[in-house]
Every structure is written in structure tokens, then in C-alpha cells.
Design an enzyme around this catalytic site. Structure first.
Site, PDB file in Angstrom:
ATOM      1  N   LYS A  28       0.841  -1.206   0.000  1.00  0.00           N
ATOM      2  CA  LYS A  28       0.000   0.000   0.000  1.00  0.00           C
ATOM      3  C   LYS A  28       0.877   1.258   0.000  1.00  0.00           C
ATOM      4  O   LYS A  28       0.585   2.241  -0.694  1.00  0.00           O
ATOM      5  CB  LYS A  28      -0.931  -0.014   1.214  1.00  0.00           C
ATOM      6  CG  LYS A  28      -1.753   1.233   1.417  1.00  0.00           C
ATOM      7  CD  LYS A  28      -2.882   1.407   0.418  1.00  0.00           C
ATOM      8  CE  LYS A  28      -3.519   2.779   0.580  1.00  0.00           C
ATOM      9  NZ  LYS A  28      -4.723   2.960  -0.198  1.00  0.00           N
ATOM     10  N   LYS A  86      -0.883  11.517   5.618  1.00  0.00           N
ATOM     11  CA  LYS A  86      -0.687  10.429   6.600  1.00  0.00           C
ATOM     12  C   LYS A  86       0.071   9.263   5.950  1.00  0.00           C
ATOM     13  O   LYS A  86       1.015   8.724   6.531  1.00  0.00           O
ATOM     14  CB  LYS A  86      -2.055   9.937   7.100  1.00  0.00           C
ATOM     15  CG  LYS A  86      -1.991   8.612   7.866  1.00  0.00           C
ATOM     16  CD  LYS A  86      -3.376   8.043   8.149  1.00  0.00           C
ATOM     17  CE  LYS A  86      -4.091   7.492   6.965  1.00  0.00           C
ATOM     18  NZ  LYS A  86      -4.014   6.067   6.708  1.00  0.00           N
TER      19      LYS A  86
HETATM   20  P1  NAP Z   1     -13.003   7.826   7.954  1.00  0.00           P
HETATM   21  O1  NAP Z   1     -14.225   8.052   7.141  1.00  0.00           O
HETATM   22  O2  NAP Z   1     -12.366   8.987   8.644  1.00  0.00           O
HETATM   23  O3  NAP Z   1     -13.355   6.681   9.018  1.00  0.00           O
HETATM   24  C1  NAP Z   1     -12.523   6.268  10.037  1.00  0.00           C
HETATM   25  C2  NAP Z   1     -13.394   5.628  11.091  1.00  0.00           C
HETATM   26  O4  NAP Z   1     -12.562   5.129  12.133  1.00  0.00           O
HETATM   27  C3  NAP Z   1     -14.356   6.628  11.739  1.00  0.00           C
HETATM   28  O5  NAP Z   1     -15.633   6.044  11.809  1.00  0.00           O
HETATM   29  C4  NAP Z   1     -13.763   6.843  13.116  1.00  0.00           C
HETATM   30  O6  NAP Z   1     -14.716   7.088  14.125  1.00  0.00           O
HETATM   31  C5  NAP Z   1     -13.077   5.527  13.385  1.00  0.00           C
HETATM   32  N1  NAP Z   1     -11.968   5.697  14.318  1.00  0.00           N
HETATM   33  C6  NAP Z   1     -10.851   6.444  14.134  1.00  0.00           C
HETATM   34  N2  NAP Z   1     -10.049   6.350  15.201  1.00  0.00           N
HETATM   35  C7  NAP Z   1     -10.661   5.533  16.070  1.00  0.00           C
HETATM   36  C8  NAP Z   1     -10.333   5.060  17.357  1.00  0.00           C
HETATM   37  N3  NAP Z   1      -9.188   5.417  17.945  1.00  0.00           N
HETATM   38  N4  NAP Z   1     -11.207   4.233  17.974  1.00  0.00           N
HETATM   39  C9  NAP Z   1     -12.372   3.886  17.385  1.00  0.00           C
HETATM   40  N5  NAP Z   1     -12.736   4.298  16.163  1.00  0.00           N
HETATM   41  C10 NAP Z   1     -11.891   5.109  15.524  1.00  0.00           C
HETATM   42  O7  NAP Z   1     -11.840   7.164   7.084  1.00  0.00           O
HETATM   43  P2  NAP Z   1     -11.991   6.151   5.855  1.00  0.00           P
HETATM   44  O8  NAP Z   1     -11.974   6.945   4.602  1.00  0.00           O
HETATM   45  O9  NAP Z   1     -13.087   5.190   6.111  1.00  0.00           O
HETATM   46  O10 NAP Z   1     -10.551   5.432   5.935  1.00  0.00           O
HETATM   47  C11 NAP Z   1     -10.285   4.352   6.791  1.00  0.00           C
HETATM   48  C12 NAP Z   1      -8.906   3.805   6.440  1.00  0.00           C
HETATM   49  O11 NAP Z   1      -8.906   3.369   5.074  1.00  0.00           O
HETATM   50  C13 NAP Z   1      -7.769   4.838   6.576  1.00  0.00           C
HETATM   51  O12 NAP Z   1      -6.623   4.202   7.068  1.00  0.00           O
HETATM   52  C14 NAP Z   1      -7.582   5.303   5.134  1.00  0.00           C
HETATM   53  O13 NAP Z   1      -6.270   5.783   4.896  1.00  0.00           O
HETATM   54  C15 NAP Z   1      -7.871   4.028   4.367  1.00  0.00           C
HETATM   55  N6  NAP Z   1      -8.310   4.231   2.980  1.00  0.00           N
HETATM   56  C16 NAP Z   1      -9.232   5.193   2.668  1.00  0.00           C
HETATM   57  C17 NAP Z   1      -9.609   5.351   1.353  1.00  0.00           C
HETATM   58  C18 NAP Z   1     -10.617   6.413   0.949  1.00  0.00           C
HETATM   59  O14 NAP Z   1     -10.744   6.677  -0.248  1.00  0.00           O
HETATM   60  N7  NAP Z   1     -11.345   7.004   1.865  1.00  0.00           N
HETATM   61  C19 NAP Z   1      -9.073   4.530   0.345  1.00  0.00           C
HETATM   62  C20 NAP Z   1      -8.169   3.534   0.699  1.00  0.00           C
HETATM   63  C21 NAP Z   1      -7.790   3.395   2.022  1.00  0.00           C
HETATM   64  P3  NAP Z   1     -15.506   8.494  14.182  1.00  0.00           P
HETATM   65  O15 NAP Z   1     -16.562   8.363  13.123  1.00  0.00           O
HETATM   66  O16 NAP Z   1     -16.051   8.548  15.543  1.00  0.00           O
HETATM   67  O17 NAP Z   1     -14.495   9.560  13.878  1.00  0.00           O
END
Ligand code: NAP
Length: 292
Positions: free
Chosen positions: A170, A238
Site C-alpha cells: 500500500k 498520513k
Molecule cells: P473515515 O471516514 O475517517 O473513518 C474512520 C473511522 O474510524 C471513523 O468512523 C472513526 O470514528 C473511526 N476511528 C478512528 N479512530 C478511532 C479510534 N481510535 N477508535 C475507534 N474508532 C476510531 O476514514 P476512511 O476513509 O473510512 O478510511 C479508513 C482507512 O482506510 C484509513 O486508514 C484510510 O487511509 C484508508 N483508505 C481510505 C480510502 C478512501 O478513499 N477514503 C481509500 C483507501 C484506504 P468516528 O466516526 O467517531 O471519527
């Protein structure tokens, strides 16, 4: 299978729903109760704590933000380690540090719990359509056990190597994307400064060796000066930070990635963290007084 899914964000929510659609029993936990509403409506069971979800599952998927978040979910109060049964498998699909991943796996192994790292590429669209690319690290037999679960969320599923190898793949993905965004931004700015239409240049380049998905998708965002995400700058920062930290640990020079890191830093510092990371173009333009 009985699956726990921790993290109900942009990616986690549709991934959990797709597991339910494929016939699995899914126990979800979101830090904010409201984030569980949609998955529960789709037939998932909502759990108040992470440990409660983990205790009921043979496979525990984690999809949260960054390395410290995964650590907290796994080893914090009422976390995975407090609920998970020996013989269960933790699958971390967040994008985090490969080094930390190996340490987490060792701690879980001491409790009789296996771990795979399985970060994804394909964005929210891939998560919704179950077409994610999934890059997996871990033991082959554990991978085979979890493969049907991956198949409900993705299309291109590759076991890259041992634990941490998925995160390394990744990170490689993010280096190529970031450095290519920088190259496309510089090329289109070069065209404009020469008085040549950058849109026509992009058309001309698309069919040749310089053609790429980045030139196509991110190049279009740059031409339109529209940086609606997409993939947010703060997440790309990040990920490149993970790359640079790992390179430092290894004593590895990555000058291309380091340069783009500076531009991502500048984007963050100018309040643009929520924009798509193609907005690197804004910094390239600003450096030469070519803001639009
Ligand atoms: P996101 O929408 O910000 O969701 C992250 C989730 O994790 C939120 O629901 C958050 O809770 C929860 N969370 C964060 N810290 C936490 C903790 N300490 N304890 C419990 N829950 C926690 O992010 P996302 O886009 O889904 O991305 C998730 C992962 O996938 C990341 O590592 C990102 O780099 C990766 N990713 C994302 C994409 C993309 O296009 N978005 C593509 C590939 C990979 P809250 O709702 O309460 O904040």
C-alpha cells in the site's frame, strides 16, 4: 462466518454492509452510535463496545484511521484483545505503518490470535461496489481462511507476503500515486507557462508512455481547478508520512516521495487538508506565481 467489523467510516460502513449482503453474520462497532444506524438497517448487529463485537466473531476486521487508532482499537480498554477468542483472526484493513503492524501481530499471537494486514485501494466507490484491491500480508493458511470474506469486499485480492507486506504494498501504491500527481502538476503548469493549452497537452499525452489513471483522473481535476475529494490531502499526507517514517527506519533515501511530502505539508498548512490531493497543483502554481 461470524465477523466483527470495527470502524464505521466512509470505507468501513459499505464494506460491512457488503459482508452482510454476502450472507455473513456481522457485528459492527462505530465510535459514534449514529455511525452504526445504516449498517444495522442493512442487517448488521450493533455492539456497544469493541470487545463485545470481537467476542462473538471468528474474524475481526478493523478499518479506522491511523496507526495509533489501530493500536487503541486492538489493545485499549474494552478493545479487541479483551474480547477476541483464541483461534480468531484480526484483519486490519486500515492504512498504517508496516513496522507497527508486525509488533501488533506479535502481541496478538501471544494470545493465540492470528493477524493479517489487508489495506485497500479503490476508494469509497470501490468499497460500495465491492471492487476494492486488497493487498494482504500474513500466513498463507490464514489468508486462505479469510479469502471468502475478502471476496465479498474486493476484486483484485493478492497475498503479497508475510505480515506487514500488505502495508508495504500500500505504501508503494501511495508513492507511485503521489509522485505521479507531482509530475502531472508540473507538466500541466509547464504547458500553461509556455502559452500552450494544458487540456490539449493532456489529450496528446493520454495515449503515450506518459498516459496513466493519474493523468486522466487527477489531471482532469487540475484542469478544472476542482479539488472535491476523492482522496483527501490529510489522508495522503498520513500515508506519505508512513512511507517517510519507514524509509527513515530502514536508512532508505526516497527523494521523490520526500519532495511531494513537502507539498502535502504546504497544502495542510494553507488549510487545504480536506481537498483532493491533486491540489498539490495549487502549491506548484503558487511557487511560480501562477495561481488561478
Ligand atoms: P473515515 O471516514 O475517517 O473513518 C474512520 C473511522 O474510524 C471513523 O468512523 C472513526 O470514528 C473511526 N476511528 C478512528 N479512530 C478511532 C479510534 N481510535 N477508535 C475507534 N474508532 C476510531 O476514514 P476512511 O476513509 O473510512 O478510511 C479508513 C482507512 O482506510 C484509513 O486508514 C484510510 O487511509 C484508508 N483508505 C481510505 C480510502 C478512501 O478513499 N477514503 C481509500 C483507501 C484506504 P468516528 O466516526 O467517531 O471519527
Amino acid at each position: 462466518m461470524d465477523i466483527a467489523f470495527i470502524g464505521m467510516g466512509i470505507m468501513g460502513k459499505p464494506m460491512a454492509v457488503n459482508l452482510r449482503k454476502a450472507g455473513h453474520t456481522v457485528f459492527v462497532h462505530g465510535r459514534r452510535a449514529v455511525s452504526m444506524v445504516q449498517p444495522v438497517e442493512a442487517g448488521c448487529a450493533g455492539c456497544t463496545t469493541i470487545a463485545e463485537a470481537a467476542a462473538q466473531a471468528e474474524i475481526i476486521i478493523v478499518m479506522v484511521s491511523d496507526t495509533p487508532d489501530v493500536e487503541q482499537v486492538l489493545f485499549g480498554d474494552a478493545g479487541v484483545a479483551q474480547g477476541a477468542k483464541p483461534g480468531s483472526v484480526v484483519v486490519d484493513m486500515s492504512t498504517i505503518s508496516p513496522t507497527a503492524t508486525r509488533a501488533f501481530a506479535e502481541k496478538l499471537q501471544a494470545r493465540g490470535i492470528d493477524m493479517l494486514d489487508a489495506p485497500v485501494s479503490g476508494g469509497d466507490v470501490g468499497a460500495i461496489n465491492a471492487t476494492l484491491s486488497i493487498m494482504v500480508g500474513g500466513k498463507p493458511e490464514v489468508f486462505e481462511r479469510v479469502k471468502p470474506v475478502f471476496e465479498a469486499m474486493g476484486k483484485n485480492i493478492v497475498r503479497v507476503g508475510d505480515i506487514g507486506a500488505g502495508q508495504v504494498a500500500k505504501a508503494c501504491n501511495q508513492i507511485v500515486v503521489a509522485v505521479t500527481i507531482e509530475g502531472v502538476a508540473e507538466a500541466l503548469t509547464f504547458a500553461r507557462k509556455n502559452g500552450v493549452d494544458p487540456a490539449r497537452v493532456r489529450d496528446a499525452l493520454m495515449g503515450g508512455f506518459a498516459g496513466s489513471r493519474i493523468l486522466e483522473v487527477h489531471g482532469k481535476r487540475m484542469l478544472d481547478n476542482d479539488y472535491t475529494p476523492g482522496f483527501k490531502t490529510k489522508l495522503h499526507q498520513k500515508d506519505i508520512n508512513i512511507v517517510m517514517q519507514t524509509a527513515k527506519e530502514l536508512g532508505l533515501a526516497l527523494p521523490g516521495a520526500a519532495l511531494v511530502m513537502q507539498h502535502l505539508n504546504a497544502l495542510m498548512g494553507t488549510g487545504n487538508g480536506e481537498l483532493d490531493s491533486a491540489a498539490v497543483m495549487k502549491i506548484v502554481e503558487r511557487e511560480s506565481g501562477m495561481e488561478r
